[in-house]
Motif scaffolding. Structure first.
Motif, PDB file in Angstrom:
ATOM      1  N   LEU A  90      45.156  40.220  43.367  1.00 21.75           N
ATOM      2  CA  LEU A  90      44.253  39.790  42.477  1.00 21.75           C
ATOM      3  C   LEU A  90      44.244  40.375  41.075  1.00 21.75           C
ATOM      4  O   LEU A  90      43.179  40.321  40.500  1.00 21.75           O
ATOM      5  CB  LEU A  90      42.686  40.395  43.108  1.00 21.75           C
ATOM      6  N   THR A  93      46.581  35.064  37.950  1.00 21.87           N
ATOM      7  CA  THR A  93      46.961  34.067  38.525  1.00 21.87           C
ATOM      8  C   THR A  93      47.587  33.180  37.417  1.00 21.87           C
ATOM      9  O   THR A  93      47.904  33.774  36.423  1.00 21.87           O
ATOM     10  CB  THR A  93      45.856  33.257  39.117  1.00 21.87           C
ATOM     11  N   ARG A  98      43.508  39.881  35.443  1.00 20.22           N
ATOM     12  CA  ARG A  98      42.626  40.598  36.378  1.00 20.22           C
ATOM     13  C   ARG A  98      41.100  40.493  35.899  1.00 20.22           C
ATOM     14  O   ARG A  98      40.113  40.308  36.727  1.00 20.22           O
ATOM     15  CB  ARG A  98      43.112  41.900  36.355  1.00 20.22           C
ATOM     16  N   ILE A 101      39.365  37.040  36.563  1.00 21.55           N
ATOM     17  CA  ILE A 101      39.045  36.833  38.000  1.00 21.55           C
ATOM     18  C   ILE A 101      37.793  37.640  38.250  1.00 21.55           C
ATOM     19  O   ILE A 101      36.882  37.136  38.946  1.00 21.55           O
ATOM     20  CB  ILE A 101      40.185  37.419  38.800  1.00 21.55           C
ATOM     21  N   ASP A 102      37.696  38.907  37.888  1.00 23.08           N
ATOM     22  CA  ASP A 102      36.551  39.789  38.067  1.00 23.08           C
ATOM     23  C   ASP A 102      35.374  39.151  37.445  1.00 23.08           C
ATOM     24  O   ASP A 102      34.226  39.024  38.171  1.00 23.08           O
ATOM     25  CB  ASP A 102      36.995  41.088  37.755  1.00 23.08           C
ATOM     26  N   VAL A 123      42.001  38.911  53.455  1.00 25.43           N
ATOM     27  CA  VAL A 123      41.245  38.799  52.233  1.00 25.43           C
ATOM     28  C   VAL A 123      39.777  38.658  52.423  1.00 25.43           C
ATOM     29  O   VAL A 123      39.613  37.524  52.901  1.00 25.43           O
ATOM     30  CB  VAL A 123      41.743  37.472  51.351  1.00 25.43           C
ATOM     31  N   VAL A 142      43.984  32.218  43.803  1.00 27.04           N
ATOM     32  CA  VAL A 142      44.826  33.410  44.073  1.00 27.04           C
ATOM     33  C   VAL A 142      45.943  33.190  45.217  1.00 27.04           C
ATOM     34  O   VAL A 142      46.956  33.638  45.145  1.00 27.04           O
ATOM     35  CB  VAL A 142      43.931  34.724  44.778  1.00 27.04           C
ATOM     36  N   ALA A 146      48.843  33.193  42.543  1.00 21.25           N
ATOM     37  CA  ALA A 146      49.136  34.532  42.209  1.00 21.25           C
ATOM     38  C   ALA A 146      50.254  34.955  41.438  1.00 21.25           C
ATOM     39  O   ALA A 146      51.441  34.308  42.037  1.00 21.25           O
ATOM     40  CB  ALA A 146      48.800  35.435  43.494  1.00 21.25           C
TER      41      ALA A 146
END
Length: 459
Positions: A90, A93, A98, A101-102, A123, A142, A146
């Motif tokens: 995670l 991508t 990071r 994504i969060d 996952v 992801v 990724a």
């Protein structure tokens, strides 16, 4: 103004002028109330299970990818790559880092996490039901793109080496690794934690290659449980994960050899003031005939707080804070584990009492009262474990991997209610006789060795 109320104790509430209030007997739980599971296999080979569980406007997802290594024996290099992959999946991508994504997940009240073991890559996700399309979109991104950025991976590699070093200094980790080697030898299932040296040697290119070869839809399962329409949820998965495709099939772990009876191995841990007792023997898989009787026998022996073994070594003798026995399910079967931690000066005494209680399961089979208490606990804990969306999602994913479905859960109370004392006695004789076990004892051999060897059965 209302009259003041008088507080009554539980004892006062439970009594009347005629004496104690009679309590009605517990009724038999005939079925676990569970919703229907809608199942579909997508063109990519991904199997999707969707369940509507309203109550809270949330959704839980569990993606299980069989993730065995290519070698039939334990491979520290693959274990290291898998562990680092799960830690960095995670981190970026093709279009997001990071933080992005969060942020994307947080905007819809969602999150994703990753875990790995010798059997599977998991996952897991959760979030608001209304945000499920976004959760699936990020999951698909992801899985398909990724990037494992070099800087992120190298930083995580350093942290992982440090965490492994700390973990390997803990006595419970030492005991677990010794037990797994005793159980399974050099089978890959025995290698639950890679070495720090193997992790330090992993490159970003190797992690990307491991992802490309192993993170594939065919053979994998996605479970969705929440306040969603099952058919609509499966359609959303098909739309979001339509680009996730591969020629190969996820690699399942081969069945390991089950442990045979034999002497306990004394593992020297110099200076230790505690000892870890870990006994093990063959168990019974959930789909086997007689599993319900085996489960009740285990509960009576050491599977919950009111068990015989706990009453002996904790309540009566004061040797330990806790003692537990239970089944661990592995491909093709199950193993029974018996474990406790005790002070060095009572290690031999604790082993003696453990063997005594195992022998008593055979010589003095569980009574109807003991079995009934264990049965109530088994059914009650099952209902509690399935009460939440997350608990149901995790259970369905685990059962599906074992080839079992929701009907197995629904019928569980019926099978438990049908078990007789004679069947529990047979299970105790078959699986709890002391001579069926092997295992390890981790501690300071200079302190505990002489008394243990005097008891016999120590290698």
């Amino acid at each position: 103004m209302s009259a003041p109320t008088t507080h009554r104790s539980a004892e006062e509430i439970g009594r009347t002028a005629q004496g104690p209030r009679p309590l009605p007997p517990l009724g038999a739980t005939r079925e676990v109330p569970l919703p229907e599971v809608v199942t579909e296999t997508l063109p990519s080979g991904l199997r999707v299970l969707a369940v509507r569980r309203p109550g809270v406007p949330m959704v839980e997802t569990r993606l299980r990818i069989p993730f065995a290594g290519p070698n039939p024996t334990a491979d520290p290099a693959f274990a290291a790559r898998a562990e680092l992959l799960s830690s960095t999946l995670l981190t970026g991508t093709a279009i997001r880092d990071r933080v992005a994504i969060d942020d994307e997940l947080a905007a819809v009240g969602a999150d994703l996490g990753v875990a790995v073991d010798p059997e599977r890559l998991l996952v897991h996700g959760s979030g608001l039901a209304a945000g499920m399309p976004t959760l699936l979109e990020v999951l698909a991104e992801v899985l398909t793109t990724a990037s494992y950025p070099d800087q992120e991976l190298l930083r995580e590699r350093e942290r992982l080496v440090e965490r492994i070093s700390v973990a390997r200094s803990q006595p419970r980790t030492v005991a677990r690794e010794a037990l797994q080697r005793k159980r399974f030898g050099d089978h890959p299932i025995a290698l639950e934690m890679p070495t720090g040296e193997a992790v330090a040697a992993v490159t970003p290119e190797e992690v990307r290659a491991t992802h490309a070869a192993g993170v594939v839809p065919r053979g994998s399962t996605l479970v969705i449980v929440g306040d969603v329409d099952p058919d609509a949820a499966i359609a959303a998965v098909g739309k979001a994960l339509g680009e996730w495709a591969a020629d190969g099939t996820a690699r399942s772990l081969s069945a390991p050899p089950l442990p045979g009876a034999g002497p306990l191995e004394l593992v020297h841990r110099p200076g230790s003031v505690q000892s870890q007792l870990r006994l093990t023997g063959p168990g019974l898989s959930r789909d086997a005939e007689g599993y319900a009787a085996f489960q009740l026998a285990n509960l009576v022996f050491g599977g919950y707080f009111s068990s015989r073994w706990m009453e002996n070594v904790r309540e009566d003798k004061g040797y330990t804070y806790g003692a537990h026995s239970g089944a661990e399910f592995v491909p093709g079967g199950a193993v029974l584990g018996v474990e406790t931690d005790v002070a060095s000066d009572v290690t031999a005494a604790a082993l003696l009492e453990t063997r005594y209680e195992l022998g008593r399961m055979v010589a003095v089979p569980p009574t109807a009262e003991e079995i009934d208490a264990a049965r109530r606990y088994a059914i009650g804990s099952l209902l509690i474990s399935l009460d939440s969306q997350g608990g149901l999602a995790s259970t369905l994913a685990a059962l599906d991997a074992a080839g079992l479905g929701v009907d197995w859960l629904r019928e569980r109370p019926v099978r438990l209610e049908a078990v007789t004392p004679e069947q529990v006695a047979e299970a105790a004789l078959a699986y709890f006789a002391p001579e069926r076990f092997t295992g390890v004892i981790v501690g300071d051999a200079d302190t505990i060795g002489s008394r243990l060897r005097a008891l016999g059965g120590i290698a």
